[in-house]
Design a protein around this motif. Structure first.
Motif, PDB file in Angstrom:
ATOM      1  N   PRO A 132      -6.019  -7.328  -0.251  1.00  0.00           N
ATOM      2  CA  PRO A 132      -4.805  -6.972   0.482  1.00  0.00           C
ATOM      3  C   PRO A 132      -3.884  -8.180   0.622  1.00  0.00           C
ATOM      4  O   PRO A 132      -3.899  -8.878   1.634  1.00  0.00           O
ATOM      5  CB  PRO A 132      -5.350  -6.510   1.839  1.00  0.00           C
ATOM      6  N   GLN A 381      -3.843  -6.793  10.346  1.00  0.00           N
ATOM      7  CA  GLN A 381      -2.768  -6.357   9.455  1.00  0.00           C
ATOM      8  C   GLN A 381      -3.296  -6.071   8.052  1.00  0.00           C
ATOM      9  O   GLN A 381      -2.857  -5.111   7.402  1.00  0.00           O
ATOM     10  CB  GLN A 381      -1.674  -7.421   9.413  1.00  0.00           C
ATOM     11  N   LEU A 385      -3.370  -2.397   6.079  1.00  0.00           N
ATOM     12  CA  LEU A 385      -2.915  -2.211   4.706  1.00  0.00           C
ATOM     13  C   LEU A 385      -4.008  -1.553   3.872  1.00  0.00           C
ATOM     14  O   LEU A 385      -3.732  -0.644   3.072  1.00  0.00           O
ATOM     15  CB  LEU A 385      -2.526  -3.567   4.102  1.00  0.00           C
ATOM     16  N   ARG A 386      -5.242  -1.983   4.071  1.00  0.00           N
ATOM     17  CA  ARG A 386      -6.364  -1.390   3.355  1.00  0.00           C
ATOM     18  C   ARG A 386      -6.507   0.101   3.688  1.00  0.00           C
ATOM     19  O   ARG A 386      -6.750   0.932   2.817  1.00  0.00           O
ATOM     20  CB  ARG A 386      -7.652  -2.145   3.725  1.00  0.00           C
ATOM     21  N   THR A 388      -4.144   2.150   4.606  1.00  0.00           N
ATOM     22  CA  THR A 388      -3.054   2.873   3.954  1.00  0.00           C
ATOM     23  C   THR A 388      -3.361   3.096   2.477  1.00  0.00           C
ATOM     24  O   THR A 388      -3.159   4.209   1.943  1.00  0.00           O
ATOM     25  CB  THR A 388      -1.732   2.102   4.108  1.00  0.00           C
ATOM     26  N   GLN A 389      -3.857   2.065   1.798  1.00  0.00           N
ATOM     27  CA  GLN A 389      -4.218   2.200   0.384  1.00  0.00           C
ATOM     28  C   GLN A 389      -5.292   3.260   0.198  1.00  0.00           C
ATOM     29  O   GLN A 389      -5.181   4.137  -0.678  1.00  0.00           O
ATOM     30  CB  GLN A 389      -4.730   0.853  -0.154  1.00  0.00           C
TER      31      GLN A 389
END
Length: 500
Positions: A132, A381, A385-386, A388-389
């Motif tokens: 990420p 953060q 992000l992870r 969301t992926q």
């Protein structure tokens, strides 16, 4: 001199062969003779790595008795395997498995695909996402800034850097489980933690209770340590753990260890509720079993409305019954080989003492990077992000598989990185074999079971999304058609290069 390095008994081989589903016979095709079906079954076990290369096979007469077939059938199957390069024999030494020249040697676990193969092969074998960024780079830069004081020391920290042990302890405390740094040991990934625990608690021949299915690499680690695995079936769908069965097995088998993944179970994606967690701990405590809880997926909840249950160690905060294993590998990046164990201080001291004869300690720079990320808020953060992926990939993969393979069945998990799929009556082993030839790499269900269970399943991780997920489903559908029509042996159209 014998060329085999291990041996498989007739009963064990028979169990693995009998667990395989019969090869489908397409319209207008004749059922293969018994010797051919037996040869195909052994070849699949070798290609999957479930029977290793250079493993001595049972004598023809022994295997014939175990399978209730004629010796002639076994002899013909062995001869066919010799002709294909999957078996070698020598008078007086017996017969042992082999891999033909030019064929990749199968792994016993789920090793990542080499980077040079990624142009033409879609890799669904390894449940890991790219780093990420920019958080990996920032974490390493922060670690370099903090490195100079440590560079003036010997650099060996068998229990882990004091700063990171304190950080991890504080994070457990913030989750409602008061923890001291003396209850933490930093390891080289979750696998390093499990290896240390198995060597301390479960010597050769000891029983370990495991979920069925369970994480393939951990099962293999336990086998290599000489443990006797006691599988306990998961409940249907994503409903989790059959607690009456767990209580019975722990009471009757008295395993030294039990291994569970309560947070987005690998491979099924199930999430244990608080009552199941409480009952698991109570059952382990009553049986005198040490409960090892794998939390590597715990931060990967994907649905926004999901309220996570209390950690399993919350029902044993002292850490005498519950040993918790965590890791940066799933939540952050597989290349960040930092894991940890939370347990009672005396257990941590024993693990640290035993480590002197293993790897001595975990790399300082990577520990500093994880500590920097957790101290600055970068970790949260990066994990967001992870999530969301993984969420986007999950949704794309689910849509594509439902469109291309409507007969395949699965429950959509609310977190984690894996989809556990029933393949509409097709052999997961044959799908894995054919998939490699059409350009998609997927692990079959038996890798996650004991003695050949789950032949009718594959595991699909949320590691690809968008057009790559759609292409993966198209290639899986092509593999399924080949298996359905009896085209699972021989050549297949080579995969085209795919660029996302």
């Amino acid at each position: 001199m014998a060329q085999w390095t291990s041996a498989i008994g007739p009963a064990q081989l028979a169990r693995q062969l009998q667990a395989q589903q019969p090869r489908p016979v397409g319209a207008g095709l004749r059922k293969p003779p018994a010797y051919r079906a037996l040869a195909d079954g052994i070849r699949l076990l070798v290609l999957e790595g479930r029977v290793p290369a250079a493993a001595r096979l049972p004598a023809e007469r022994e295997l014939a008795v175990a399978l209730s077939v004629s010796r002639t059938t076994v002899a013909a199957a062995y001869e066919a395997l010799r002709g294909e390069g999957f078996l070698e024999s020598r008078r007086g030494a017996g017969s042992w498995t082999a891999v033909p020249a030019g064929h990749p040697l199968p792994g016993r676990g789920l090793e990542p695909l080499p980077p040079e193969s990624l142009g033409s092969m879609i890799d669904l074998g390894c449940a890991a996402l790219p780093a990420p960024e920019p958080w990996l780079t920032r974490g390493v830069q922060g670690a370099l800034e903090e490195l100079p004081p440590y560079a003036h020391t010997h650099g060996d920290y068998p229990a882990g850097l004091p700063a990171l042990r304190q950080m991890l302890a504080d994070r457990y405390t913030a989750r409602g489980i008061p923890t001291m740094p003396e209850q933490i040991m930093v390891t080289t990934g979750a696998m390093g933690a499990m290896d240390a625990i198995c060597h301390l608690f479960a010597g050769r021949g000891e029983r370990i209770a495991v979920e069925s299915p369970s994480y393939a690499n951990i099962l293999q680690l336990m086998r290599e340590a000489g443990a006797r695995l006691v599988p306990i079936a998961m409940a249907e769908g994503l409903t989790g753990w059959d607690l009456p069965r767990w209580r019975q097995v722990l009471r009757d088998a008295a395993p030294r260890l039990a291994y569970v993944v309560a947070d987005f179970h690998n491979p099924t994606g199930a999430l244990a509720d608080e009552d199941q967690r409480r009952q698991l701990v109570d059952a382990a405590r009553s049986a005198g079993t040490v409960l090892v809880v794998d939390e590597t997926m715990s931060e990967l909840w994907l649905d926004e409305d999901l309220a996570m249950p209390r950690p399993v160690c919350g029902f044993d905060p002292a850490g005498a019954t519950v040993l918790t294993v965590g890791s940066a590998s799933k939540a952050f990046w597989a290349g960040m080989r930092i894991g940890w164990v939370r347990a009672a201080p005396d257990i941590i001291r024993s693990l640290v003492a035993a480590r002197a004869y293993a790897d001595l300690g975990t790399p300082v720079l990577e520990q500093l990077a994880v500590n920097w990320l957790m101290a600055t808020g970068g970790w949260e953060q990066a994990v967001e992000l992870r999530r969301t992926q993984a969420r986007d990939n999950r949704d794309a993969l689910v849509t594509a598989v439902r469109r291309e393979l409507p007969d395949w069945e699965f429950h959509v998990p609310r977190g984690g990185l894996t989809l556990w799929v029933r393949t509409g009556g097709l052999s997961g082993s044959r799908l894995a074999e054919v998939g490699e030839r059409v350009g998609v790499r997927v692990p079959s269900g038996p890798r996650f079971g004991v003695d050949g269970a789950f032949e009718g399943y594959v595991r699909l991780p949320f590691t690809v999304g968008g057009p790559v997920a759609e292409e993966a489903a198209v290639r899986l559908a092509a593999a399924a058609r080949l298996v359905e029509t009896g085209g699972g042996s021989g050549s297949a159209e080579p995969p085209r290069t795919f660029v996302a």
